[in-house]
Design a protein around this motif. Structure first.
Motif, PDB file in Angstrom:
ATOM      1  N   ASN A  56      64.711  22.674  47.076  1.00  0.00           N
ATOM      2  CA  ASN A  56      63.369  23.251  46.937  1.00  0.00           C
ATOM      3  C   ASN A  56      62.478  22.841  48.105  1.00  0.00           C
ATOM      4  O   ASN A  56      61.746  23.662  48.675  1.00  0.00           O
ATOM      5  N   PHE A  57      62.537  21.567  48.456  1.00  0.00           N
ATOM      6  CA  PHE A  57      61.640  21.027  49.478  1.00  0.00           C
ATOM      7  C   PHE A  57      61.920  21.659  50.839  1.00  0.00           C
ATOM      8  O   PHE A  57      61.000  22.161  51.504  1.00  0.00           O
ATOM      9  N   TYR A  58      63.174  21.645  51.257  1.00  0.00           N
ATOM     10  CA  TYR A  58      63.473  22.146  52.602  1.00  0.00           C
ATOM     11  C   TYR A  58      63.445  23.671  52.670  1.00  0.00           C
ATOM     12  O   TYR A  58      63.115  24.239  53.722  1.00  0.00           O
ATOM     13  N   THR A  59      63.748  24.336  51.565  1.00  0.00           N
ATOM     14  CA  THR A  59      63.542  25.786  51.530  1.00  0.00           C
ATOM     15  C   THR A  59      62.061  26.096  51.667  1.00  0.00           C
ATOM     16  O   THR A  59      61.661  27.009  52.402  1.00  0.00           O
ATOM     17  N   GLY A  60      61.239  25.310  50.973  1.00  0.00           N
ATOM     18  CA  GLY A  60      59.796  25.496  51.071  1.00  0.00           C
ATOM     19  C   GLY A  60      59.275  25.228  52.469  1.00  0.00           C
ATOM     20  O   GLY A  60      58.413  25.960  52.982  1.00  0.00           O
ATOM     21  N   LEU A  61      59.786  24.181  53.108  1.00  0.00           N
ATOM     22  CA  LEU A  61      59.360  23.869  54.470  1.00  0.00           C
ATOM     23  C   LEU A  61      59.733  25.008  55.417  1.00  0.00           C
ATOM     24  O   LEU A  61      58.950  25.394  56.300  1.00  0.00           O
ATOM     25  N   TYR A  62      60.913  25.568  55.217  1.00  0.00           N
ATOM     26  CA  TYR A  62      61.347  26.735  55.996  1.00  0.00           C
ATOM     27  C   TYR A  62      60.410  27.917  55.757  1.00  0.00           C
ATOM     28  O   TYR A  62      59.961  28.576  56.703  1.00  0.00           O
ATOM     29  N   HIS A  63      60.087  28.169  54.495  1.00  0.00           N
ATOM     30  CA  HIS A  63      59.200  29.293  54.171  1.00  0.00           C
ATOM     31  C   HIS A  63      57.846  29.156  54.856  1.00  0.00           C
ATOM     32  O   HIS A  63      57.322  30.120  55.423  1.00  0.00           O
ATOM     33  N   TRP A 410      52.167  24.322  48.863  1.00  0.00           N
ATOM     34  CA  TRP A 410      51.642  23.542  47.728  1.00  0.00           C
ATOM     35  C   TRP A 410      52.712  22.565  47.245  1.00  0.00           C
ATOM     36  O   TRP A 410      52.425  21.389  46.994  1.00  0.00           O
ATOM     37  N   TYR A 411      53.943  23.053  47.121  1.00  0.00           N
ATOM     38  CA  TYR A 411      55.023  22.206  46.619  1.00  0.00           C
ATOM     39  C   TYR A 411      55.314  21.062  47.586  1.00  0.00           C
ATOM     40  O   TYR A 411      55.476  19.910  47.170  1.00  0.00           O
ATOM     41  N   ILE A 412      55.365  21.356  48.869  1.00  0.00           N
ATOM     42  CA  ILE A 412      55.692  20.331  49.862  1.00  0.00           C
ATOM     43  C   ILE A 412      54.657  19.215  49.841  1.00  0.00           C
ATOM     44  O   ILE A 412      54.983  18.030  49.748  1.00  0.00           O
ATOM     45  N   MET A 413      53.382  19.605  49.925  1.00  0.00           N
ATOM     46  CA  MET A 413      52.336  18.594  49.959  1.00  0.00           C
ATOM     47  C   MET A 413      52.305  17.808  48.649  1.00  0.00           C
ATOM     48  O   MET A 413      52.201  16.574  48.649  1.00  0.00           O
ATOM     49  N   SER A 414      52.421  18.510  47.537  1.00  0.00           N
ATOM     50  CA  SER A 414      52.396  17.835  46.238  1.00  0.00           C
ATOM     51  C   SER A 414      53.601  16.919  46.068  1.00  0.00           C
ATOM     52  O   SER A 414      53.484  15.807  45.540  1.00  0.00           O
TER      53      SER A 414
END
Length: 506
Positions: A56-63, A410-414
């Protein structure tokens, strides 16, 4: 087969092909792309957590890194937002495209200021150039060189304001780029297509300035008023940083205009109408008003439940109008326990917990407001619920619309343990970290987030220090604490009775 594109013409596409796709070796191109992305994603390293959480984290960072994109040819040519072909010279700020600013000012751009301040600065300088030198005002939702006019207000000012208060760009230059969008002078922009101009400089702005409210039947009237007021505050902060106190006073006063929509009798921001000469008379009585009504005449992609939290520019004032600390606490509890099935539905109203809707941006800061109440532990409880319910490593694993990386940001920072409630106020509120350790590259060194005794069961924060110091009021710390060698340290617990209190203002 090799394919190239250009934002200018086929000659540019040919040059791009020759410079960037010289080989037919697909595997080589794929390897180069993977290496480039691995380098970008290495800006943050996380340890601990589950495989799903890391995905989730690295997919989110990519997004969140996909856009804005560089949008020019290898010879520096690009088409600006008015259709003029321009050429970048060596050392110029790149031309970027895909600015979904109503979404991304909230977490995408603030996150860039932490993990890559140089890139954050380039985006801001490009926005300033578009306003001051090319288009004539700030973009709102720019795509592939054209303004779409999507969404409300002038949200780019929050991106510029955040960069100013974090010391990334010159305050006066950013202020000059911003005020043009915030003063109702449509005749100053003959170069902009009328259809687009009516969105960028909506008639609602004229009501906001002259009448201090945006009355019905103006479209999205309450939301426009709240958004205008927030962006006015960001401009006021830029003016203060630039030493322009006249402009500061003008926009600081305007930042409170949306309070004309606050109805104490129902405890929500409500629609107004012209009645007996009063343009800000409440449209509904206490008996006929419903906070569940998602009427687009009044609210953008939501209802009064969600929009009551949009007064982000003065959280002390928000707390006051809601009845003080206990009143804020009660309002938050009512939000998260309200009936999710009652009232109108909108396609962007998704990810319900009560009437909190995580699937749309105006709710994203709300969970962190519990840090201003006597039940600060509920920040951790609701964050944990959002992490587990609305983010999964599947093709449809993110609730709502990704909105050019905002849902992921939002997910990454949280997940790192904090969130910035009000971009332009360089203050972060702590939450609930997912990982045992996170390392962020900061300039010439590393900034580390440590979560001791962390586990799925130990969701509560027992204590936090920032660079070996206690947190500020409301469990916050300042942006300047992000520095090489710095550390944000959490101690976690599974015992709610040991959860850290809110550190309320006296």
């Amino acid at each position: 087969m090799r394919v190239a594109i250009s934002p200018v013409n086929w000659h540019g596409a040919q040059k791009n092909l020759e410079a960037e796709a010289m080989t037919y070796d697909f595997a080589k191109v794929k390897d180069q792309a993977e290496y480039a992305w691995a380098e970008k994603l290495s800006k943050v390293k996380v340890e601990g957590g589950t495989d799903a959480e890391k995905t989730n984290f690295y997919t989110g960072l990519y997004h969140m890194m996909i856009a804005p994109i560089e949008f020019y040819d290898v010879d520096g040519k690009y088409v600006d937002m008015l259709g003029t072909v321009r050429t970048l010279e060596k050392g110029d700020t790149p031309n970027y495209s895909i600015y979904s600013t109503w979404d991304t000012f909230r977490a995408v751009h603030p996150l860039w200021t932490i993990i890559d301040p140089k890139q954050a600065t380039l985006y801001v300088k490009d926005l300033i150039r578009k306003s001051n030198d090319e288009f004539g005002m700030l973009p709102k939702w720019e795509g592939h060189g054209s303004e779409t006019g999507t969404m409300i207000g002038y949200p780019s000012t929050a991106i510029l304001g955040d960069a100013v208060t974090k010391g990334l760009v010159d305050a006066q230059t950013a202020l000059d780029a911003s005020v043009k969008s915030a003063r109702y002078r449509p005749h100053d922009f003959p170069q902009i297509n009328d259809g687009i101009l009516t969105s960028l400089m909506a008639g609602q702005l004229n009501y906001h300035v002259k009448e201090q409210c945006v009355r019905a039947p103006n479209w999205n009237s309450v939301s426009y008023s709240l958004e205008f007021s927030f962006y006015d505050w960001t401009i006021a902060e830029m003016a203060k940083a630039a030493g322009d106190m006249h402009t500061y006073d003008e926009f600081k006063a305007r930042s409170y205009n949306s309070l004309m929509h606050w109805d104490d009798s129902v405890g929500f921001f409500v629609p107004t109408e012209l009645k007996d000469g009063d343009p800000c008379a409440f449209k509904y009585s206490t008996e006929t008003f419903s906070p569940y009504k998602a009427d687009p005449l009044y609210f953008t992609e939501g209802n009064a439940w969600q929009w009551q939290w949009a007064f982000m520019q003065d959280l002390d004032k928000l707390t006051e109008i809601m009845g003080g600390t206990s009143g804020l606490n009660e309002k938050l509890n009512n939000l998260f326990t309200a009936d999710s099935d009652q009232g109108d539905q909108h396609q962007d109203m998704t990810g319900y917990i009560g009437q909190y809707i995580h699937g749309n941006e105006p709710s994203h800061h709300v969970i962190y407001l519990y840090q201003r109440t006597e039940e600060a532990y509920k920040t951790q409880e609701y964050l944990d619920q959002v992490y587990k319910t609305f983010y999964t490593p599947t093709p449809d694993g993110i609730i709502g619309n990704e909105d050019v990386g905002q849902m992921s940001a939002w997910y990454i920072m949280s997940a790192l343990g904090f969130y910035q409630i009000s971009p332009t106020d360089p203050t972060y509120t702590v939450g609930r970290p997912i990982f045992n350790k996170a390392t962020i590259h900061i300039g010439s060194g590393l900034f580390t987030v440590i979560a001791e005794n962390n586990s799925p069961e130990n969701m509560y924060v027992k204590s936090v220090t920032i660079n070996n110091k206690p947190l500020n009021t409301f469990n916050t710390f300042e942006h300047e604490e992000f520095k090489a060698g710095g550390e944000l340290r959490f101690v976690m617990t599974g015992d709610k009775s040991q959860a850290m209190k809110a550190n309320l203002a006296q």
